[in-house]
Design an enzyme around this catalytic site. Structure first.
Site, PDB file in Angstrom:
ATOM      1  CG  HIS A   1      18.162  30.357  20.632  1.00  0.00           C
ATOM      2  ND1 HIS A   1      18.090  30.942  21.880  1.00  0.00           N
ATOM      3  CD2 HIS A   1      17.208  29.391  20.608  1.00  0.00           C
ATOM      4  CE1 HIS A   1      17.147  30.351  22.585  1.00  0.00           C
ATOM      5  NE2 HIS A   1      16.615  29.391  21.844  1.00  0.00           N
TER       6      HIS A   1
ATOM      7  CD  GLU B   1      17.383  38.810  28.508  1.00  0.00           C
ATOM      8  OE1 GLU B   1      16.287  38.726  29.067  1.00  0.00           O
ATOM      9  OE2 GLU B   1      18.179  37.849  28.459  1.00  0.00           O
TER      10      GLU B   1
END
Length: 511
Positions: free
Chosen positions: A403, A434
């Site tokens: 991450h 995203e």
């Protein structure tokens, strides 16, 4: 005969004046401290409500919208001709492959079920029943639809026990209805609540608290701790006080504040729970700083009062001495006092405004700024184009490089976009996860396409520190033709989805 007279006292008026100043100062300090304590509590309520709103919109709603969108597209696919019957009954082996391809598109879905109206069904991935157990009758499952409904929207089940895995689950399902209005069957996505709750562990709360998602009965459906799933976390009294929308309520029995954001479909609530004692400790710490500041100021006032009393007596004695001796050159001069400057908190206020409209990770404007700006454009009937950008295979990047690397990718992709758009005075928004959005205040779609294409090429050609990492994005682009906002976003989102289907790393315009 005594020559002393109180009327000739030089220090008494000074002491009386400073006593009045000190008493007035103490009263003002108490009033300001109590007022600030109330303001601090309200400020933290606003911060916690904003955190709950962002948690609901940027995470929970984005996942639900993605699953609902794919479910709707897939249901439309199976409703055509005899696709459902071919998949379930004619060639089930190929049908399982089709369902597995569909399941692979959704990381938060553990399995997919497809059933016809007679109860014949397929499940992907396939799970064999235990030895000696009877075959499952899907017509008894809560997601099975027996007859065509007036509503063609997706539905969510209440938590129930999965027949194969023997674990509680929640299913999103939708009827498969032919263009002629005939019910062909049911398509169901069984949610992986453990995976959906995992991302909640990465959330950083503004104050110490617990965040989770519950259904209308107060049972947990999403939680960072999987052991809390489907437990009764909220009482019926607290749930009844939560209205549709968002807000906060206080439960005096448990001593907790509940900040909530409600969804209509599913009937879930995103909850951020903070102990009242935590807020009191924070506000007490804030007000203690102010109180100590006032106390120090009071001590300084007292010291200056005593000094002025002493100085005034000294000045008076020097004047008397000068009268007696005639030495005026030795008489003291009066010093002028210096005023104290007052510092404003303007810079702090600007920081608060920036935090409310800018995404901390990427430096882009956040979803709240996007909603405000696009609403203003539509209200003023200004022509504009909307682009939605989604990083390709972002989950795979997180799973492969972690991450932290995923955050680095988000920052650098956003930075590339800002460098392209900023010279044109165009803002880049972090739409959620995203996904990014860009508003082009122009009626020339070609110019907007060229800017997004420049961004896409710079991202695709970028060299990353991680060996083997290749980052691209897909985008959808469309103009506003005075249609409702949901229709505009839906059409651009559909173009983005087609770009993903056609191989990714490309930009498609709306039809």
């Amino acid at each position: 005969m005594s020559l002393h007279s109180k009327k000739l006292s030089f220090t008494t008026p000074i002491l009386v004046s400073f006593s009045g100043i000190l008493i007035a100062f103490i009263l003002i300090a108490v009033f300001i401290t109590l007022t600030q304590r109330k303001d601090f509590v309200e400020d933290y309520h606003n911060i916690n409500r904003n955190f709950t709103h962002n948690l609901a919109v940027n995470y929970t709603e984005s996942i639900l919208r993605e699953n609902d969108y794919i479910l709707g597209r897939a249901a439309t696919y199976f409703s055509r001709n005899d696709k459902l019957d071919e998949t379930v009954n004619v060639d089930p082996e190929k049908g399982v492959q089709v369902l597995m391809q569909l399941q692979n598109l959704m990381p938060t879905v553990s399995s997919v079920s497809l059933a016809d109206s007679q109860g014949h069904y397929l499940r992907a991935p396939d799970v064999l029943p235990a030895d000696g157990s009877e075959a499952v009758d899907v017509r008894t499952r809560p997601w099975f639809i027996r007859q065509a409904e007036a509503s063609i929207f997706s539905h969510y089940t209440s938590p129930y026990m999965d027949y194969f895995l023997h674990q509680p689950t929640v299913t999103i399902f939708k009827p498969v209805i032919s263009p002629e209005g005939k019910l062909k069957g049911t398509l169901a996505f069984h949610l992986d609540l453990t995976v959906m709750g995992y991302t909640l562990r990465q959330m950083v709360a503004p104050v110490q608290g617990e965040f989770f998602v519950v259904d209308r009965d107060g049972k947990v459906v999403l939680h960072p701790d999987t052991g809390a799933l489907f437990k009764q976390y909220l009482s019926e009294d607290v749930m009844s006080r939560m209205t549709s929308g968002e807000g906060h309520v206080f439960d005096g029995k448990t001593g907790f504040w509940y900040y909530y954001y409600s969804f209509t479909n599913p009937d879930w609530f995103v909850i951020y729970r903070v102990a009242d004692s935590t807020l009191k400790d924070i506000t007490r710490h804030e007000t203690n700083i102010v109180s100590w500041g006032f106390a120090l100021a009071a001590i300084v006032i007292i010291l200056f009062g005593l000094y002025l009393r002493h100085a005034s007596r000294t000045v008076l004695m020097n004047i008397i001495h000068a009268i007696k001796t005639g030495e005026v050159n030795s008489a003291p001069r009066l010093e002028s006092t210096l005023s104290k400057t007052i510092l404003t908190n303007k810079e702090r206020e600007r920081d608060y405004v920036r935090q409310a409209t800018v995404d901390a990770l990427t430096g882009c404007k956040n979803r709240r700024a996007f909603d405000s700006d696009i609403a203003a454009l539509m209200q003023e009937h200004q022509h504009f184009a909307l682009a939605l950008v989604d990083i390709d295979n972002f989950k795979s990047i997180n799973d492969t490089w972690g991450h932290l690397s995923g955050d680095i990718v988000l920052r650098n992709v956003a930075r590339e976009g800002i460098q392209v758009m900023q010279p044109e005075h165009i803002s880049v928004y972090r739409y959620g996860g995203e996904e990014f959005a860009i508003l082009f205040p122009t009626d020339h779609l070609d110019a907007a396409f060229r800017l997004v294409e420049t961004w896409r090429l710079q991202v695709a050609e970028r060299t990353w520190r991680e060996e083997g990492l290749q980052v691209t994005f897909s985008a959808g682009l469309g103009e506003w033709h005075f249609e409702p906002l949901e229709q505009l976003i839906g059409s651009v989102d559909e173009a983005l989805y087609k770009a993903k289907q056609q191989g990714k790393n490309r930009i498609l315009r709306t039809s």
